[in-house]
Motif scaffolding. Sequence first.
Motif, short mmCIF file in Angstrom:
data_model
loop_
_atom_site.label_atom_id
_atom_site.label_comp_id
_atom_site.label_asym_id
_atom_site.label_seq_id
_atom_site.Cartn_x
_atom_site.Cartn_y
_atom_site.Cartn_z
N ASP A 129 0.74 -1.16 -0.08
CA ASP A 129 0.03 0.06 -0.01
C ASP A 129 0.80 1.25 0.16
OD1 ASP A 129 -2.42 -1.38 -0.10
OD2 ASP A 129 -2.60 -1.26 2.31
N ALA A 130 1.93 1.28 0.76
CA ALA A 130 2.84 2.39 0.79
C ALA A 130 3.37 2.78 -0.53
CB ALA A 130 3.79 2.14 1.96
N ASP A 131 3.83 1.78 -1.38
CA ASP A 131 4.12 1.91 -2.73
C ASP A 131 3.14 2.96 -3.56
OD1 ASP A 131 6.52 0.24 -2.52
OD2 ASP A 131 5.19 -1.26 -3.19
N THR A 133 0.83 5.04 -2.42
CA THR A 133 0.28 6.19 -1.87
C THR A 133 0.43 7.43 -2.90
OG1 THR A 133 1.13 5.86 0.22
CG2 THR A 133 0.96 8.19 -0.18
N ASP A 134 -0.84 8.18 -3.10
CA ASP A 134 -0.94 9.21 -4.09
C ASP A 134 -0.94 8.80 -5.52
OD1 ASP A 134 -0.80 11.15 -1.80
OD2 ASP A 134 1.47 11.20 -2.10
N ASP A 136 -3.35 7.65 -7.89
CA ASP A 136 -4.61 7.50 -8.22
C ASP A 136 -4.85 6.70 -9.31
OD1 ASP A 136 -4.42 9.35 -10.27
OD2 ASP A 136 -4.86 11.17 -9.30
N GLU A 177 8.77 6.53 0.19
CA GLU A 177 8.16 5.70 0.77
C GLU A 177 8.17 5.44 2.39
OE1 GLU A 177 6.77 0.85 -0.14
OE2 GLU A 177 8.03 2.01 -1.71
N THR A 210 5.46 10.53 -0.09
CA THR A 210 4.46 10.18 -1.27
C THR A 210 4.80 8.64 -1.32
OG1 THR A 210 3.64 10.65 -3.23
CG2 THR A 210 5.92 10.64 -3.10
N GLY A 211 4.22 8.15 -2.53
CA GLY A 211 4.47 6.53 -2.74
C GLY A 211 5.64 6.40 -3.57
N THR A 217 3.77 11.43 -8.93
CA THR A 217 2.78 11.78 -7.83
C THR A 217 3.11 13.53 -7.36
OG1 THR A 217 3.98 10.72 -6.29
CG2 THR A 217 2.22 9.52 -7.05
#
Length: 233
Positions: A129-131, A133-134, A136, A177, A210-211, A217
Amino acid sequence: MDIILVPGFWLDASSWSDVTPPLLAAGHRAVPLTLPGLEARDAPRAGIGLRDHINAVVAAVDSADQPVVLVGHSGGGAIIHGAVDARPDRVARAIYVDSGPLGEGGVINDELPAEGDEVPLPPWEGFEDADLTDLDDGLRAMFRARAVPEPKGVAYDPQRLHDERRYGVPATVIACEFPSAVLKEWIDAGHPYVAELARIRDVEYVDLPTGHWPQFTRPADLGTAILAAVDRQ
């Protein structure tokens, strides 16, 4: 100054297009690279390994008329570290974007599922999930549409290093990350993931939360962070 930008897996030179404007505006020469086997989806990838990508970066370093700054994202961090090892007197600073230097004998990621000679971009479910992030839905669709399979050898080949002068080349880690505080805790604990980073004598840390793909991102912020590191150099 020449700033050579090395993309991470599945990406070509165009992945840096939204990052380079502040570098160019400041009068630097941005040199984003497309590495062997990443020219197109139907490009041949058989026999292309980690050393081929390192050699491509070294060739870019050799073509410059002054010391350069190397920027490597993700797996590109291992690649630029190999180039630093090959040309420690020609690299003014190495900048690792959500990545770090890969030590002797390490591999970038030999757990990525391969299909023949290549590693396609995995489904999003294969990432933490952390990869993501942002990243979309629109950015994910853009990324997947432009993704090129990575040569298997680049992911699976062991790193081979030869010159300990690499530890004297200043480095910047742009932490996305994982925050830099976590990286420092790992170094203090002797974690093998950061063993090579711990041996570099001059390292600065910059947090850009961010990711794993800040060039998509937070591209403007990434460009500003890279420029600040270059200016400090």
